[in-house]
Design an enzyme around this catalytic site. Structure first.
Site, short mmCIF file in Angstrom:
data_model
loop_
_atom_site.label_atom_id
_atom_site.label_comp_id
_atom_site.label_asym_id
_atom_site.label_seq_id
_atom_site.Cartn_x
_atom_site.Cartn_y
_atom_site.Cartn_z
N ASN A 1 -13.21 -3.05 2.53
CA ASN A 1 -14.21 -1.99 2.58
C ASN A 1 -15.19 -2.14 1.41
O ASN A 1 -14.74 -2.24 0.26
CB ASN A 1 -13.35 -0.77 2.70
CG ASN A 1 -12.62 -0.59 3.67
OD1 ASN A 1 -12.95 -1.22 5.08
ND2 ASN A 1 -11.38 -0.11 3.67
N GLY B 1 -15.63 3.40 3.88
CA GLY B 1 -14.30 4.25 3.57
C GLY B 1 -13.93 3.65 2.18
O GLY B 1 -12.59 3.95 2.29
N GLN B 2 -14.68 2.78 1.42
CA GLN B 2 -13.89 2.42 0.20
C GLN B 2 -13.51 3.64 -0.74
O GLN B 2 -14.51 4.30 -1.19
CB GLN B 2 -14.65 1.40 -0.52
CG GLN B 2 -14.22 0.91 -1.92
CD GLN B 2 -15.04 -0.16 -2.49
OE1 GLN B 2 -16.17 -0.41 -2.18
NE2 GLN B 2 -14.72 -0.86 -3.58
N ASP C 1 0.78 -1.05 -0.01
CA ASP C 1 -0.02 -0.19 -0.10
C ASP C 1 0.96 1.24 -0.17
O ASP C 1 1.92 1.33 0.75
CB ASP C 1 -0.92 -0.08 1.32
CG ASP C 1 -1.88 0.96 1.17
OD1 ASP C 1 -3.27 0.52 1.18
OD2 ASP C 1 -1.70 2.37 1.14
N HIS D 1 -10.51 -5.24 -3.31
CA HIS D 1 -8.97 -5.28 -2.68
C HIS D 1 -9.20 -5.75 -1.15
O HIS D 1 -9.87 -5.27 -0.62
CB HIS D 1 -8.44 -4.20 -2.92
CG HIS D 1 -8.99 -2.87 -2.35
ND1 HIS D 1 -9.57 -2.06 -2.99
CD2 HIS D 1 -8.81 -2.21 -1.21
CE1 HIS D 1 -10.18 -0.86 -2.12
NE2 HIS D 1 -9.44 -1.13 -1.06
N LEU D 2 -8.28 -6.43 -1.04
CA LEU D 2 -7.94 -7.17 0.45
C LEU D 2 -6.75 -6.44 1.18
O LEU D 2 -6.09 -6.63 0.37
CB LEU D 2 -7.92 -8.54 0.53
CG LEU D 2 -8.01 -9.36 1.65
CD1 LEU D 2 -8.80 -10.77 1.36
CD2 LEU D 2 -6.66 -9.49 2.19
N HIS D 3 -7.17 -5.89 2.15
CA HIS D 3 -5.95 -5.30 2.88
C HIS D 3 -5.41 -6.39 3.95
O HIS D 3 -6.15 -6.95 4.79
CB HIS D 3 -6.35 -4.06 3.80
CG HIS D 3 -6.78 -2.88 3.04
ND1 HIS D 3 -6.32 -1.81 2.79
CD2 HIS D 3 -8.08 -2.47 2.62
CE1 HIS D 3 -6.99 -0.73 2.13
NE2 HIS D 3 -8.19 -1.36 2.20
P1 5GP Z 1 -9.86 1.51 0.42
O1 5GP Z 1 -9.86 2.59 1.31
O2 5GP Z 1 -10.39 1.52 -1.09
O3 5GP Z 1 -10.23 0.25 1.07
O4 5GP Z 1 -8.25 1.51 0.28
C1 5GP Z 1 -7.71 1.97 -0.89
C2 5GP Z 1 -6.30 2.02 -0.45
O5 5GP Z 1 -5.40 1.90 -1.94
C3 5GP Z 1 -5.81 2.97 0.51
O6 5GP Z 1 -5.14 2.16 1.43
C4 5GP Z 1 -4.67 3.59 -0.34
O7 5GP Z 1 -3.39 3.85 0.31
C5 5GP Z 1 -4.35 2.71 -1.61
N1 5GP Z 1 -3.84 3.33 -2.74
C6 5GP Z 1 -4.38 4.37 -3.28
N2 5GP Z 1 -3.88 4.64 -4.29
C7 5GP Z 1 -2.75 3.76 -4.36
C8 5GP Z 1 -1.47 3.53 -5.42
O8 5GP Z 1 -1.51 4.45 -6.44
N3 5GP Z 1 -0.82 2.74 -5.15
C9 5GP Z 1 -0.76 1.83 -4.21
N4 5GP Z 1 0.18 1.09 -3.82
N5 5GP Z 1 -1.77 2.09 -3.11
C10 5GP Z 1 -2.74 2.99 -3.39
#
Ligand code: 5GP
Ligand code: ZN
Length: 116
Positions: A89, A95-96, A32, A102-104
């Site tokens: 999310n 907060g998506q 991330d 995607h899975l964190h």
């Molecule tokens: P969400 O809030 O949609 O579950 O998480 C999106 C995640 O994508 C966030 O943790 C953010 O830091 C990450 N992210 C956003 N843009 C980029 C990018 O260009 N490259 C990478 N590696 N991560 C990203």
């Protein structure tokens, strides 16, 4: 947002650089860009699916693969014993921010419960 302007599809197609840690024919895992823990990896399917709500039975194997990839990476990063959290999310209240499933994988520190 369509596939064409999808940030994560661009990462899959190597149009945008990412620190890839694991990849196979159906998924890719990468660091991330704004890590919220010492280990913060995103694990995504190569198929463009916006969110959990769009999943169906034909995605069962792919979703399982994402979870197993998280397990493999956690072991490789040495957080298997200490613990880790996987998060997906969906939509506004969660907060998506990026609408490509995607899975964190988060680990390397203690997390609170309930989540914020
Ligand atoms: P969400 O809030 O949609 O579950 O998480 C999106 C995640 O994508 C966030 O943790 C953010 O830091 C990450 N992210 C956003 N843009 C980029 C990018 O260009 N490259 C990478 N590696 N991560 C990203
Ligand atoms: Zn996409």
């Amino acid at each position: 947002m369509g596939k064409q302007d999808c940030l994560f599809c661009k990462i899959i197609n190597k149009e945008i650089p990412a620190k890839v840690v694991l990849e196979d024919s159906g998924m890719v895992a990468f660091e991330d860009v704004n890590p919220q823990a010492p280990v913060h990896i995103l694990i995504i399917p190569k198929e463009h699916i916006e969110k959990i709500s769009d999943l169906s039975a034909r995605h069962l194997e792919m979703v399982g693969r994402l979870v197993l990839a998280a397990k493999e990476i956690a072991k490789k990063r040495g957080i298997e014993e200490s613990g880790y959290r996987i998060v997906m999310n969906c939509n506004r209240d969660a907060g998506q921010a990026v609408f490509h499933l995607h899975l964190h994988l988060l680990g390397g520190r203690k997390f609170s419960w309930p989540p914020g």
